[in-house]
Design an enzyme around this catalytic site. Structure first.
Site, short mmCIF file in Angstrom:
data_model
loop_
_atom_site.label_atom_id
_atom_site.label_comp_id
_atom_site.label_asym_id
_atom_site.label_seq_id
_atom_site.Cartn_x
_atom_site.Cartn_y
_atom_site.Cartn_z
N ASP A 1 22.76 -36.13 127.36
CA ASP A 1 23.71 -35.02 127.43
C ASP A 1 25.08 -35.41 126.85
OD1 ASP A 1 21.85 -33.40 128.62
OD2 ASP A 1 22.96 -33.12 130.50
N ASP A 2 25.87 -34.39 126.53
CA ASP A 2 27.26 -34.54 126.11
C ASP A 2 27.41 -35.18 124.73
OD1 ASP A 2 27.80 -33.50 128.61
OD2 ASP A 2 28.37 -35.41 129.50
N HIS B 1 26.18 -27.28 130.52
CA HIS B 1 27.05 -28.38 130.94
C HIS B 1 27.44 -28.14 132.40
CE1 HIS B 1 29.87 -31.62 130.51
NE2 HIS B 1 30.96 -30.86 130.59
#
Length: 338
Positions: free
Chosen positions: A11-12, A132
């Site tokens: 993620d991110d 998110h």
């Protein structure tokens, strides 16, 4: 023999150059098989280039809680923004939502703008899209999120319901309270996503193994617990057909080299999460040879969301289960999702 397809999602991606490099290093080491892009991240364009260069499977990490919107008309005078002109934050977004302060038409506008920017950066639509800080499973938002996925033909998402979470006594009480709230929201999201034809893996893992709580043994345990949970729900777990089926799992991870201010973030600079030593700890854990060896001995194959089509069947009306899955389970002729 039971086959497990494991999507390890970093993620991110796009948050900052150091996070990008850490995720790429994990991918090249065979430790991450999929990434989720923050299109409002300060290094999103660089991340998209890296994904093309190394052929990294990439989806969209929709962001409504950190930094700035990408939709130009929402950058001023929007319900999505706080008094400083940024998104409300992880908990602030939830507070504003609970007070009825968020305009869902603006939520949809921003989500669509992020899909369009993803397409501009990568040259294709995202094969999967999640949220998110798990904003995509929140009340009201879940409906708009599902509509956007259906409109763009995005097949896959994440439903963060982790088997065995309640037994993880190493998780701090305050964090567990947040996780249990995410779990409750996720249970309430299942029917919404199902009605819109959205799919997700049989199993989600990633809350109990995040940051300092990530270890080879914790990942092993989480996978084993989840598989046992899935097999126990089969009408005849000892049936040869059940033993030879495919189970799909997503493991959510946040590896990287810690951000160094002022570089990074989504408009406000890097947060404490991205600057933490825990990002490097996750990277170092994921690339350990003993973890890779465990995958091989347990017949666990790393893959991405775009590799899952061969596992998918159609949900049929004779299934009495409350949820449906990507891979075939012993529930009549139905395919249902956990």
């Amino acid at each position: 023999m039971l086959q497990v397809k494991l999507i390890v999602t970093g993620d991110d991606f796009g948050y900052c150059p150091r996070r990008n490099q850490g995720i790429v290093d994990c991918f090249l080491a065979g430790a991450v098989s999929n990434v989720s892009l923050l299109v409002n991240g300060s290094a999103a364009a660089d991340a998209a280039k890296l994904a093309r260069r190394y052929n990294i499977p990439i989806g969209l990490h929709a962001n409504l809680s950190e930094g700035s919107p990408v939709c130009e008309v929402l950058k001023t005078n929007s319900s999505l923004l706080n008094q400083d002109g940024f998104f409300h934050g992880k908990m602030g977004f939830r507070t504003a939502l609970s007070k009825g302060l968020l305009n869902m038409s603006e939520v949809k506008q921003e989500l669509k703008a992020q899909v369009e920017l993803f397409h501009e950066l990568t040259g294709h639509l995202p094969p999967h899209m999640d949220g998110h800080q798990h904003v995509h499973v929140l009340p009201e938002v879940r409906h708009v999120f599902a509509e956007v996925l259906e409109e763009y033909g995005i097949k896959y998402t994440r439903v963060p319901i982790e088997p065995g979470l309640h037994n993880c006594d190493w998780i701090a009480p305050s964090l567990m309270d947040f996780y249990l709230g995410v779990e409750e929201d996720s249970f309430n999201t299942v029917d919404v996503f199902t009605r819109h034809g959205i799919r997700w893996p049989d199993i989600y893992i990633g809350l109990s193994t995040m940051g300092k709580n990530m270890s080879v043994s914790n990942i092993w345990s989480a996978i084993d617990t989840a598989i046992a949970d899935v097999m126990s729900k089969a009408p005849s777990p000892t049936d040869p057909m059940a033993q030879s089926r495919t189970v799909t799992i997503e493991l959510m991870v946040h590896p990287g080299y810690p951000s160094v201010p002022p570089v990074g973030g989504c408009g406000e600079g890097p947060d404490d999460f991205s600057q933490s030593w825990e990002r490097l700890h996750e990277l170092q854990t994921l690339i350990k040879p003993e973890l890779q060896s465990h995958y091989k001995t347990r017949n666990i194959q790393l893959c991405s969301f775009k590799d899952l089509d061969c596992c998918i069947g159609e949900l049929t009306s004779n299934c009495s289960c409350t949820t449906h899955c990507l891979s075939q389970r012993m529930c009549g002729t139905a395919v249902y999702q956990l």
